[in-house]
Write an enzyme that holds these catalytic residues in place. Structure first.
Site, PDB file in Angstrom:
ATOM      1  N   LYS A 199       0.862  -1.181   0.000  1.00  0.00           N
ATOM      2  CA  LYS A 199       0.000   0.000   0.000  1.00  0.00           C
ATOM      3  C   LYS A 199       0.897   1.230   0.000  1.00  0.00           C
ATOM      4  O   LYS A 199       1.707   1.418   0.904  1.00  0.00           O
ATOM      5  CB  LYS A 199      -0.909  -0.006   1.224  1.00  0.00           C
ATOM      6  CG  LYS A 199      -1.748   1.252   1.320  1.00  0.00           C
ATOM      7  CD  LYS A 199      -2.774   1.168   2.427  1.00  0.00           C
ATOM      8  CE  LYS A 199      -3.565   2.459   2.511  1.00  0.00           C
ATOM      9  NZ  LYS A 199      -4.562   2.412   3.586  1.00  0.00           N
ATOM     10  N   ARG A 209     -10.533  10.121   1.753  1.00  0.00           N
ATOM     11  CA  ARG A 209     -10.338  10.790   3.052  1.00  0.00           C
ATOM     12  C   ARG A 209     -11.386  11.875   3.263  1.00  0.00           C
ATOM     13  O   ARG A 209     -11.828  12.103   4.386  1.00  0.00           O
ATOM     14  CB  ARG A 209      -8.916  11.351   3.144  1.00  0.00           C
ATOM     15  CG  ARG A 209      -7.875  10.237   3.194  1.00  0.00           C
ATOM     16  CD  ARG A 209      -6.455  10.785   3.239  1.00  0.00           C
ATOM     17  NE  ARG A 209      -5.475   9.715   3.109  1.00  0.00           N
ATOM     18  CZ  ARG A 209      -4.166   9.917   2.951  1.00  0.00           C
ATOM     19  NH1 ARG A 209      -3.694  11.162   2.911  1.00  0.00           N
ATOM     20  NH2 ARG A 209      -3.342   8.891   2.837  1.00  0.00           N
ATOM     21  N   LYS A 221       1.530  10.004   5.730  1.00  0.00           N
ATOM     22  CA  LYS A 221       1.555   8.571   6.070  1.00  0.00           C
ATOM     23  C   LYS A 221       2.823   7.886   5.575  1.00  0.00           C
ATOM     24  O   LYS A 221       2.881   6.666   5.460  1.00  0.00           O
ATOM     25  CB  LYS A 221       0.290   7.895   5.534  1.00  0.00           C
ATOM     26  CG  LYS A 221      -1.002   8.465   6.132  1.00  0.00           C
ATOM     27  CD  LYS A 221      -2.230   7.586   5.850  1.00  0.00           C
ATOM     28  CE  LYS A 221      -3.473   8.116   6.578  1.00  0.00           C
ATOM     29  NZ  LYS A 221      -4.660   7.230   6.398  1.00  0.00           N
ATOM     30  N   GLU A 237       7.571  -6.952   1.519  1.00  0.00           N
ATOM     31  CA  GLU A 237       6.287  -6.955   2.235  1.00  0.00           C
ATOM     32  C   GLU A 237       5.501  -8.233   1.941  1.00  0.00           C
ATOM     33  O   GLU A 237       4.868  -8.808   2.822  1.00  0.00           O
ATOM     34  CB  GLU A 237       5.455  -5.720   1.844  1.00  0.00           C
ATOM     35  CG  GLU A 237       6.020  -4.391   2.337  1.00  0.00           C
ATOM     36  CD  GLU A 237       5.812  -4.168   3.839  1.00  0.00           C
ATOM     37  OE1 GLU A 237       5.238  -5.053   4.511  1.00  0.00           O
ATOM     38  OE2 GLU A 237       6.231  -3.107   4.341  1.00  0.00           O
ATOM     39  N   LYS A 252      -2.098  -1.511  -3.893  1.00  0.00           N
ATOM     40  CA  LYS A 252      -2.977  -0.339  -3.866  1.00  0.00           C
ATOM     41  C   LYS A 252      -2.160   0.935  -3.975  1.00  0.00           C
ATOM     42  O   LYS A 252      -1.176   1.054  -3.252  1.00  0.00           O
ATOM     43  CB  LYS A 252      -3.743  -0.361  -2.544  1.00  0.00           C
ATOM     44  CG  LYS A 252      -4.559   0.874  -2.269  1.00  0.00           C
ATOM     45  CD  LYS A 252      -5.215   0.753  -0.932  1.00  0.00           C
ATOM     46  CE  LYS A 252      -5.960   2.029  -0.629  1.00  0.00           C
ATOM     47  NZ  LYS A 252      -6.456   2.043   0.718  1.00  0.00           N
ATOM     48  N   SER A 278     -10.102   5.692  -4.804  1.00  0.00           N
ATOM     49  CA  SER A 278     -11.029   6.805  -5.009  1.00  0.00           C
ATOM     50  C   SER A 278     -10.547   7.811  -6.047  1.00  0.00           C
ATOM     51  O   SER A 278     -11.327   8.294  -6.863  1.00  0.00           O
ATOM     52  CB  SER A 278     -11.283   7.501  -3.669  1.00  0.00           C
ATOM     53  OG  SER A 278     -10.070   7.927  -3.078  1.00  0.00           O
ATOM     54  N   TYR A 317     -14.964   0.999  -7.052  1.00  0.00           N
ATOM     55  CA  TYR A 317     -16.233   1.707  -6.879  1.00  0.00           C
ATOM     56  C   TYR A 317     -17.118   1.528  -8.101  1.00  0.00           C
ATOM     57  O   TYR A 317     -18.291   1.879  -8.069  1.00  0.00           O
ATOM     58  CB  TYR A 317     -15.959   3.195  -6.605  1.00  0.00           C
ATOM     59  CG  TYR A 317     -15.112   3.371  -5.367  1.00  0.00           C
ATOM     60  CD1 TYR A 317     -15.673   3.240  -4.102  1.00  0.00           C
ATOM     61  CD2 TYR A 317     -13.727   3.589  -5.458  1.00  0.00           C
ATOM     62  CE1 TYR A 317     -14.891   3.345  -2.958  1.00  0.00           C
ATOM     63  CE2 TYR A 317     -12.943   3.701  -4.325  1.00  0.00           C
ATOM     64  CZ  TYR A 317     -13.526   3.572  -3.074  1.00  0.00           C
ATOM     65  OH  TYR A 317     -12.757   3.665  -1.948  1.00  0.00           O
TER      66      TYR A 317
HETATM   67  C1  PBG Z   1      -7.112   3.810   5.354  1.00  0.00           C
HETATM   68  C2  PBG Z   1      -7.577   3.522   3.974  1.00  0.00           C
HETATM   69  C3  PBG Z   1      -7.434   4.418   2.914  1.00  0.00           C
HETATM   70  C4  PBG Z   1      -8.044   3.822   1.817  1.00  0.00           C
HETATM   71  C5  PBG Z   1      -8.529   2.573   2.207  1.00  0.00           C
HETATM   72  N1  PBG Z   1      -8.218   2.397   3.563  1.00  0.00           N
HETATM   73  C6  PBG Z   1      -6.856   5.777   2.881  1.00  0.00           C
HETATM   74  C7  PBG Z   1      -5.520   6.033   3.436  1.00  0.00           C
HETATM   75  O1  PBG Z   1      -4.700   5.131   3.600  1.00  0.00           O
HETATM   76  O2  PBG Z   1      -5.271   7.194   3.742  1.00  0.00           O
HETATM   77  C8  PBG Z   1      -8.119   4.470   0.480  1.00  0.00           C
HETATM   78  C9  PBG Z   1      -9.110   3.967  -0.486  1.00  0.00           C
HETATM   79  C10 PBG Z   1      -9.408   4.879  -1.607  1.00  0.00           C
HETATM   80  O3  PBG Z   1      -8.789   5.942  -1.812  1.00  0.00           O
HETATM   81  O4  PBG Z   1     -10.329   4.525  -2.349  1.00  0.00           O
HETATM   82  N2  PBG Z   1      -6.837   2.810   6.201  1.00  0.00           N
END
Ligand code: PBG
Length: 326
Positions: A199, A209, A221, A237, A252, A278, A317
């Site tokens: 990720k 968010r 992050k 990982e 991701k 997203s 989505y």
């Molecule tokens: C947080 C989480 C995030 C997403 C899924 N779980 C955002 C982040 O890590 O800040 C993002 C999913 C998306 O953008 O569709 N645990």
């Protein structure tokens, strides 16, 4: 006009729909989708501005949405909670409330659709006033081992409610092994772990968010999510998550990281998921709303590309809409 002396004419294999269909290398259907859905406590659905077609769903709205998705063949979803700010704390204790929004939602879904695959997200950001996936120390560091204790409690409350697949998205070191041990200790040996293994610290999560009001209050992050420039690190990982007992691996975002999906696919025999996040969805939606791209075609193509890169499952989505288009 002379005929060229060509022995090979690749176009022969493309000359009709039926010929193209019988040697197609990549297949895409609703069985590959995991549908991310946002839920909240309120009585009405609230559209999410940067994600046209997605809303924070009321309990009733969720049932309606899942029914529609089920009817077109979607069989898996992942839940994200928009937690009211009064319930957010620095330590995110609401995340392991057995009577919280997510456990209640899981029960309602499994009552109505026992065969539905319910995936749940494990991380503190929706529950934390800090907006970080882990606990934050007074000097702003994200505490790894302390966080894992809370994540294990969160995973257990989801498993008790009936979740099929627990999906830690927090990127703390060692969380997969710790969650596996906690689940097994309470007898949940059949609950799976889908690890957000690779990720990335991506700017493509912006609309998500906003949807959960979960952006970090301070900092970013980058001390836990991966550097977008790296791919070898993803294999490290993967190796760790395999050793710790992950059942499935995730990459991701998806579209901008197809090379990572391919590399992970070749490195592991575990099922690989990819998350079309997203921001990827928002980009496609925005261009299509302006008439610059044709939505049905680009959405399906983006998902085919993710499958071609090596993903078994896709969190998207577009799940419900694409299931109809296919
Ligand atoms: C947080 C989480 C995030 C997403 C899924 N779980 C955002 C982040 O890590 O800040 C993002 C999913 C998306 O953008 O569709 N645990």
């Amino acid at each position: 006009m002379t005929t060229l002396d060509l022995l090979s004419r690749p176009r022969r294999n493309r000359r009709s729909a039926n010929i193209r269909a019988f040697h197609r290398e990549t297949h895409l259907g609703p069985q590959h989708f995991i549908y991310p859905l946002f839920v909240h406590e309120k009585a009405a659905d609230e559209p999410i501005s940067a994600m046209p077609g997605c809303s924070r769903l009321s309990p009733e709205g969720l049932m309606r949405e899942v029914e529609e998705a089920w009817d077109v063949g979607v069989r898996a979803l992942v839940l994200f909670p928009a937690i009211e700010s009064a319930l957010k704390t620095p330590t995110g204790d609401e995340s392991f409330n057995d009577n919280g929004l997510i456990p209640r939602t899981i029960k309602a879904l499994k009552d109505r659709w026992p065969e539905l695959v319910v995936v749940t997200d494990v991380a503190l950001d929706p529950y934390s006033t800090e907006g970080h996936d882990g606990l934050v120390s007074p000097d702003g560091r994200i505490l790894n081992d302390e966080t894992i204790e809370v994540l294990c409690k969160q995973a257990l409350s989801q498993a008790r409610a009936g979740a099929d697949i627990i999906s830690p998205s927090d990127m703390m070191d060692g969380r997969v092994g710790a969650i596996r041990e906690s689940l097994d200790a309470e007898g949940f040996i059949d609950v799976s772990i889908l690890a957000y293994t690779a990720k990335y610290a991506s700017a493509f999560y912006g609309p998500f968010r906003d949807a959960l009001d979960s952006a970090p209050k301070h900092g970013d992050k980058k001390t836990y999510q991966m550097d977008p420039c790296n791919v070898r690190e993803a294999m490290r990982e993967v190796a760790l998550d395999e050793e710790e007992g992950a059942d499935m691996i995730m990459v991701k975002p998806a579209g901008p990281y197809l090379d990572v999906i391919r590399a992970v696919r070749e490195f592991t025999v575990l099922p690989v998921a990819a998350y079309q996040v997203s921001g990827e969805y928002a980009m496609l939606k925005a261009a299509c709303e302006r008439g610059w791209l044709e939505e049905k075609k680009v959405a399906v193509e983006s998902l085919q590309a993710i499958r071609r890169a090596g993903a078994d499952m896709i969190l998207t989505y577009y799940a419900k809409q694409a299931a109809v288009w296919l």
